[in-house]
Design a protein around this motif. Structure first.
Motif, mmCIF file in Angstrom:
data_model
loop_
_atom_site.group_PDB
_atom_site.id
_atom_site.type_symbol
_atom_site.label_atom_id
_atom_site.label_comp_id
_atom_site.label_asym_id
_atom_site.label_seq_id
_atom_site.Cartn_x
_atom_site.Cartn_y
_atom_site.Cartn_z
ATOM 1 N N ILE A 148 0.834 -1.188 0.000
ATOM 2 C CA ILE A 148 0.000 0.000 0.000
ATOM 3 C C ILE A 148 0.878 1.250 0.000
ATOM 4 O O ILE A 148 1.767 1.396 0.834
ATOM 5 C CB ILE A 148 -0.937 0.006 1.216
ATOM 6 C CG1 ILE A 148 -1.837 -1.252 1.215
ATOM 7 C CG2 ILE A 148 -1.788 1.260 1.224
ATOM 8 C CD1 ILE A 148 -2.694 -1.392 -0.009
ATOM 9 N N VAL A 149 0.621 2.144 -0.953
ATOM 10 C CA VAL A 149 1.278 3.445 -1.036
ATOM 11 C C VAL A 149 0.189 4.498 -0.879
ATOM 12 O O VAL A 149 -0.844 4.435 -1.553
ATOM 13 C CB VAL A 149 2.001 3.627 -2.389
ATOM 14 C CG1 VAL A 149 2.650 4.993 -2.468
ATOM 15 C CG2 VAL A 149 3.034 2.522 -2.595
ATOM 16 N N ARG A 150 0.418 5.460 -0.008
ATOM 17 C CA ARG A 150 -0.614 6.448 0.301
ATOM 18 C C ARG A 150 -0.285 7.807 -0.294
ATOM 19 O O ARG A 150 0.888 8.186 -0.414
ATOM 20 C CB ARG A 150 -0.785 6.571 1.821
ATOM 21 C CG ARG A 150 -1.086 5.233 2.490
ATOM 22 C CD ARG A 150 -1.229 5.367 3.996
ATOM 23 N NE ARG A 150 -1.277 4.052 4.619
ATOM 24 C CZ ARG A 150 -2.358 3.283 4.670
ATOM 25 N NH1 ARG A 150 -3.482 3.729 4.146
ATOM 26 N NH2 ARG A 150 -2.317 2.097 5.239
ATOM 27 N N ALA A 151 -1.326 8.544 -0.658
ATOM 28 C CA ALA A 151 -1.160 9.882 -1.207
ATOM 29 C C ALA A 151 -2.267 10.777 -0.680
ATOM 30 O O ALA A 151 -3.398 10.324 -0.468
ATOM 31 C CB ALA A 151 -1.198 9.851 -2.733
ATOM 32 N N ALA A 152 -1.920 12.054 -0.465
ATOM 33 C CA ALA A 152 -2.925 13.006 0.021
ATOM 34 C C ALA A 152 -4.034 13.207 -1.003
ATOM 35 O O ALA A 152 -5.193 13.403 -0.665
ATOM 36 C CB ALA A 152 -2.262 14.327 0.362
ATOM 37 N N GLY A 153 -3.685 13.158 -2.276
ATOM 38 C CA GLY A 153 -4.667 13.261 -3.355
ATOM 39 C C GLY A 153 -4.257 12.346 -4.486
ATOM 40 O O GLY A 153 -3.079 12.294 -4.842
ATOM 41 N N LEU A 154 -5.189 11.630 -5.032
ATOM 42 C CA LEU A 154 -4.864 10.688 -6.101
ATOM 43 C C LEU A 154 -4.865 11.397 -7.449
ATOM 44 O O LEU A 154 -5.753 12.199 -7.740
ATOM 45 C CB LEU A 154 -5.879 9.545 -6.134
ATOM 46 C CG LEU A 154 -5.948 8.638 -4.903
ATOM 47 C CD1 LEU A 154 -6.966 7.529 -5.137
ATOM 48 C CD2 LEU A 154 -4.590 8.052 -4.573
ATOM 49 N N PRO A 155 -3.875 11.086 -8.300
ATOM 50 C CA PRO A 155 -3.917 11.619 -9.668
ATOM 51 C C PRO A 155 -4.987 10.901 -10.472
ATOM 52 O O PRO A 155 -5.538 9.886 -10.035
ATOM 53 C CB PRO A 155 -2.515 11.291 -10.199
ATOM 54 C CG PRO A 155 -2.116 10.061 -9.444
ATOM 55 C CD PRO A 155 -2.726 10.207 -8.074
ATOM 56 N N ALA A 156 -5.295 11.425 -11.635
ATOM 57 C CA ALA A 156 -6.235 10.737 -12.526
ATOM 58 C C ALA A 156 -5.555 9.496 -13.075
ATOM 59 O O ALA A 156 -4.472 9.569 -13.656
ATOM 60 C CB ALA A 156 -6.658 11.665 -13.654
ATOM 61 N N ALA A 157 -6.180 8.349 -12.880
ATOM 62 C CA ALA A 157 -5.593 7.098 -13.351
ATOM 63 C C ALA A 157 -5.680 7.012 -14.868
ATOM 64 O O ALA A 157 -6.576 7.581 -15.491
ATOM 65 C CB ALA A 157 -6.314 5.914 -12.717
ATOM 66 N N GLU A 158 -4.724 6.292 -15.449
ATOM 67 C CA GLU A 158 -4.744 6.007 -16.878
ATOM 68 C C GLU A 158 -5.107 4.540 -17.073
ATOM 69 O O GLU A 158 -4.633 3.681 -16.341
ATOM 70 C CB GLU A 158 -3.380 6.313 -17.506
ATOM 71 C CG GLU A 158 -2.986 7.773 -17.370
ATOM 72 C CD GLU A 158 -1.626 8.068 -17.989
ATOM 73 O OE1 GLU A 158 -1.068 7.168 -18.663
ATOM 74 O OE2 GLU A 158 -1.129 9.193 -17.802
#
Length: 353
Positions: A148-158
């Motif tokens: 699991i890798v966490r991010a404050a905001g997710l980018p738009a997935a491709e």
């Protein structure tokens, strides 16, 4: 026939024959498979295997790379996913190829780079763990092959092969976070630029956001990355002038007022029309504040100074050169043609840089 008779659960052979035989406990319950029956089927020597908590492989052999990818996404996704009649997660269709399959989750890191087509990242079978990106607030732990890798905001997935995958800059940052070998980092970053996957500035922004620019294995690799990106952008700029029949400029020069201060360097300058072109290959550096192009930035001040002297400044990013060379040639040609309608520019010395 007794119309009140309970219909029996759907037979399970259709699940074993599905193209991707990975389901969650919730999806199995939708098919009438109880937790107890699932546990029996996952015993040693049984026909099924538990890959991750709540995620099951519906055959006894090792999972394929595709099945591992679906497993980590199923494990990390929010809630159960809708199934097709064949009992597998709904896939994008020709009519709606970008339809999201997994909510709020995407493959990232080395696995994502491999899916994007990188040759310098390991093949999927060689990866013991698959990085999966989720929002920072999720209560979820790494388990098995799912990291699991966490991010404050997710980018738009491709969408890549029907799976949600992090964009290359984000995937690179997550991959680099787990690497310590400078050679490996350099090869990955170099391929990102040489392969045309993204611009160096986008990569450096992600590395800066992840706090990775100060790492010893990253510093030299980033310097080479920026140099590589500038060289490629300059090559595209030369090609734009040549292929679109633009007048030849003087290349890579300094502008200076006669007997006065240096006005700055530009990548191309057309003296007769007083048109300067600048490539923006800036990127945030360790300990510095990213330049957002505000009026207080050095670039904006230099541009304003030149334009007060009557010099038109065309500002082009490497990304624009890569994605819309024809359009950028039109912008330059328009600036050159408009010179005839402007007041003459101040006298400017043009010196080699």
């Amino acid at each position: 026939m007794n119309h009140e008779t309970q219909l029996s659960p759907r037979p399970l052979h259709h699940l074993a024959e599905a193209p991707c035989r990975v389901l969650t406990a919730a999806q199995l319950r939708e098919h009438g498979v109880s937790a107890a029956e699932t546990a029996v089927r996952c015993r040693a020597g049984g026909p099924w295997r538990q890959l991750l908590p709540g995620v099951f492989l519906l055959h006894p052999g090792p999972p394929t790379s595709e099945e591992r990818l679906h497993a980590v996404l199923l494990y990390a996704a929010r809630g159960p996913l809708p199934c097709t009649a064949a009992g597998v997660p709904a896939q994008p269709t020709a009519g709606d190829p970008q339809r999201p399959v997994y909510a709020d989750v995407m493959v990232t890191g080395l696995a994502a780079l491999t899916l994007h087509g990188f040759t310098t990242s390991p093949g999927l079978p060689a990866l013991e763990e698959i990085d999966v990106l989720v929002e920072r607030g999720r209560r979820l732990r790494s388990a098995g092959c799912a990291r699991i890798v966490r991010a404050a905001g997710l980018p738009a997935a491709e969408a890549v092969t029907g799976l949600p995958v992090a964009p290359v800059p984000r995937a690179l940052a997550d991959a680099v976070a787990g690497l310590s070998d400078a050679g490996t980092v350099q090869r990955l970053l170099t391929e990102a630029v040489r392969g045309g996957y993204c611009e160096p500035s986008a990569v450096v922004r992600e590395l800066a956001g992840a706090g990775l620019l100060g790492r010893p294995c990253v510093v030299d690799a980033v310097d080479l990355l920026l140099a590589e990106g500038r060289a490629r952008a300059e090559d595209r700029l030369y090609r734009m002038v040549r292929e679109h029949g633009l007048p030849d400029p003087v290349w890579n020069v300094d502008l200076r007022l006669p007997g006065g201060p240096r006005l700055g360097g530009v990548d191309a300058y057309w003296p007769q029309q007083a048109v300067a072109l600048e490539l923006d290959t800036r990127a945030p550096r360790p300990g510095g504040r990213p330049d957002d192009g505000s009026p207080c930035s050095e670039l904006a001040r230099r541009r304003e100074h030149l334009e007060r002297l009557g010099v038109t400044v065309v500002h082009i990013s490497p990304r624009k050169l890569r994605e819309s060379l024809d359009q950028q040639a039109t912008v330059v040609r328009t600036a050159l043609m408009a010179a005839a309608d402007r007041d003459p520019a101040a006298s400017v010395l043009v010196l080699p840089r």
